[in-house]
Design a protein around this motif. Structure first.
Motif, mmCIF file in Angstrom:
data_model
loop_
_atom_site.group_PDB
_atom_site.id
_atom_site.type_symbol
_atom_site.label_atom_id
_atom_site.label_comp_id
_atom_site.label_asym_id
_atom_site.label_seq_id
_atom_site.Cartn_x
_atom_site.Cartn_y
_atom_site.Cartn_z
ATOM 1 N N CYS A 32 13.640 66.585 41.941
ATOM 2 C CA CYS A 32 15.022 66.529 42.442
ATOM 3 C C CYS A 32 15.627 67.919 42.605
ATOM 4 O O CYS A 32 16.372 68.174 43.538
ATOM 5 C CB CYS A 32 15.913 65.744 41.488
ATOM 6 N N LEU A 33 15.328 68.810 41.649
ATOM 7 C CA LEU A 33 16.054 70.094 41.634
ATOM 8 C C LEU A 33 15.347 71.147 42.478
ATOM 9 O O LEU A 33 16.010 71.997 43.073
ATOM 10 C CB LEU A 33 16.207 70.605 40.198
ATOM 11 N N TYR A 40 17.925 70.101 44.812
ATOM 12 C CA TYR A 40 19.338 70.331 44.544
ATOM 13 C C TYR A 40 19.670 71.825 44.492
ATOM 14 O O TYR A 40 20.625 72.290 45.106
ATOM 15 C CB TYR A 40 19.718 69.647 43.222
ATOM 16 N N TYR A 41 18.858 72.585 43.746
ATOM 17 C CA TYR A 41 19.150 74.023 43.631
ATOM 18 C C TYR A 41 18.717 74.800 44.857
ATOM 19 O O TYR A 41 19.225 75.878 45.119
ATOM 20 C CB TYR A 41 18.470 74.619 42.392
ATOM 21 N N PRO A 46 25.701 74.612 44.112
ATOM 22 C CA PRO A 46 26.164 73.625 43.132
ATOM 23 C C PRO A 46 27.420 74.003 42.358
ATOM 24 O O PRO A 46 28.217 73.150 42.000
ATOM 25 C CB PRO A 46 24.985 73.496 42.170
ATOM 26 N N ASP A 59 29.699 71.106 42.547
ATOM 27 C CA ASP A 59 29.696 69.838 41.812
ATOM 28 C C ASP A 59 30.222 69.989 40.399
ATOM 29 O O ASP A 59 30.547 69.004 39.754
ATOM 30 C CB ASP A 59 28.279 69.265 41.781
ATOM 31 N N ARG A 262 28.027 65.086 40.051
ATOM 32 C CA ARG A 262 28.171 65.239 41.483
ATOM 33 C C ARG A 262 29.655 65.224 41.802
ATOM 34 O O ARG A 262 30.368 64.328 41.363
ATOM 35 C CB ARG A 262 27.477 64.079 42.189
ATOM 36 N N GLY A 274 18.354 64.662 44.207
ATOM 37 C CA GLY A 274 18.515 65.918 44.943
ATOM 38 C C GLY A 274 19.954 66.200 45.330
ATOM 39 O O GLY A 274 20.287 67.290 45.782
ATOM 40 N N LYS A 275 20.833 65.199 45.130
ATOM 41 C CA LYS A 275 22.231 65.396 45.539
ATOM 42 C C LYS A 275 23.148 65.655 44.344
ATOM 43 O O LYS A 275 24.343 65.878 44.503
ATOM 44 C CB LYS A 275 22.768 64.155 46.283
ATOM 45 N N ASP A 277 23.479 67.384 40.166
ATOM 46 C CA ASP A 277 22.892 68.264 39.160
ATOM 47 C C ASP A 277 22.374 67.397 38.014
ATOM 48 O O ASP A 277 23.115 66.570 37.486
ATOM 49 C CB ASP A 277 23.973 69.220 38.656
#
Ligand code: SAH
Length: 368
Positions: A32-33, A40-41, A46, A59, A262, A274-275, A277
């Motif tokens: 995800c990150l 995400y990152y 973020p 977020d 989020r 992925g959307k 943290d």
């Protein structure tokens, strides 16, 4: 599923689980990150910044984005530690996961009070996200020449090192274990009716764990332990010290702390990978035990509130507000509360330090 959920990450992870079976929470977090395109990152900004009018955007808001006083006091800590270490010159001033670069900017401004500290410092920012590294370069454009970047701790040179990190450890992957009649079984993520869902993996936890009762959750984070042990090795070989600030607990315990943030609200970690943290609370006892085993000294960790007040938060707010307009004084009062009050960040966030015993003599500014 594709129509119901247009997020490509959900598809990528679901396909992987279909092929290879359920994955651990640590693998899910990494997927995800850190996915090169949708992570995400890797794909966004973020952290909300002080620059934006309402201090939102991103977020979540972190301590350096609440007030310049946070980075300034971390700067005071670094300068006092540098003196206690015998003023090594040159030395690495490292920050792990610098976000928007705000903490380092405030730290370096505070350090103008000690020019020989500044001239000895070689700043290295350790950052995984190209987007955030760009933002850090913008924030720190005044200091262009003195800053370099590294993608991981392995990029730090062998020389005396003072390292800081705020909300860095919580972002490193962790594992969860569920107490069953067969022991602590790993909790993973699989598919149920085509949707991501928690499942049990066949792994049983080896090593120490609390007794617990059926259904309890226990968390471990070998990636965090590995990171602090590498950092401990660096400061033991070269002289130096480290300061880590994060949400977490002072004593190892039981409980599910997996969280997704989020748009400044808690979200379901399995929704929209992925959307949001993804983090968990840091077990400071586990980390400090492991660096002390290697030979580091460490003071008893304290809460963020205690640490900032010990370093002079109230005096700093008073100095910044003296003779200024009422709204500035109000803003400062509000920032002090947000950073240090037990009902805000003061108690949830903890501060831990460790370092090489030879020169520091166990004198730890900010710790009682
Ligand atoms: N310290 C900043 C940002 C905290 S958010 C602040 O207080 O505002 C977490 C930061 O760690 C981000 O900069 C993120 O990109 C970075 N990060 C996450 N995992 C990382 C890793 N494995 N290596 C280096 N940086 C990482």
């Amino acid at each position: 599923m594709t129509e119901a959920n247009p997020n490509p990450q959900t598809e990528i992870i679901a396909r992987r689980i279909e092929q290879d079976g359920p994955i651990s929470i640590a693998d899910y977090m990494l997927a995800c990150l850190a996915h090169p395109q949708y992570g995400y990152y890797t794909s966004g900004l973020p952290v909300g910044g002080r620059g934006s009018a309402d201090r939102t955007g991103g977020d979540f808001i972190t301590a350096p984005e609440v007030s310049q006083m946070f980075g300034e006091l971390i700067g005071v800590w670094c300068m006092e530690v540098w003196v206690a270490l015998g003023k090594p010159d040159p030395f690495t001033l490292a920050e792990f996961g610098p976000g928007r670069g705000t903490l380092m900017k405030d730290l370096l401004r505070a350090a103008r009070a000690m020019p020989d500290f500044l001239s000895a410092a070689r700043v290295v920012l350790v950052e995984i996200s190209p987007t955030l590294a760009e933002q850090q370069a913008l924030t720190l454009s005044d200091h262009g020449g003195m800053i370099t970047w590294a993608g991981s701790i392995d990029g730090l040179p062998e020389r005396p090192t003072i390292a800081v990190g705020n909300e860095f450890l919580d972002a490193l992957p962790f594992h969860q274990w569920v107490k069953t009649v067969d022991g602590w079984m790993e909790r993973g993520i699989g598919l149920r009716d085509g949707k991501l869902a928690y499942v049990l993996l066949p792994n049983v936890l080896k090593g120490e764990a609390p007794a617990g009762k059926a259904g309890d959750i226990f968390e471990t984070a070998p990636a965090r332990t590995g990171f602090v042990e590498t950092l401990a090795g660096l400061v033991l070989r070269n002289n130096g010290a480290a300061l880590m600030v994060d949400y977490g607990h002072l004593k190892t315990g039981i409980g599910d702390t997996f969280q997704a943030l989020r748009d400044h609200t808690f979200a379901d970690p399995l929704q929209d990978p992925g959307k949001a943290d993804l983090t968990s609370h840091v077990d400071f006892q586990a980390l400090l035990d492991s660096v002390q085993m290697l030979g580091c000294l460490a003071p008893e960790p304290v809460t963020q509130g205690e640490f900032l007040l010990n370093l002079g938060l109230l005096e700093r707010a008073g100095a910044l507000g003296a003779g200024r307009e009422k709204f500035i004084q109000e803003t400062l009062r509000h920032a002090v509360e947000r950073l240090a009050a037990p009902t805000a960040m003061g108690d949830l966030f903890k501060v831990a330090a460790f370092g090489a015993p030879a020169t520091l003599g166990n004198r730890w500014p900010g710790f009682v």
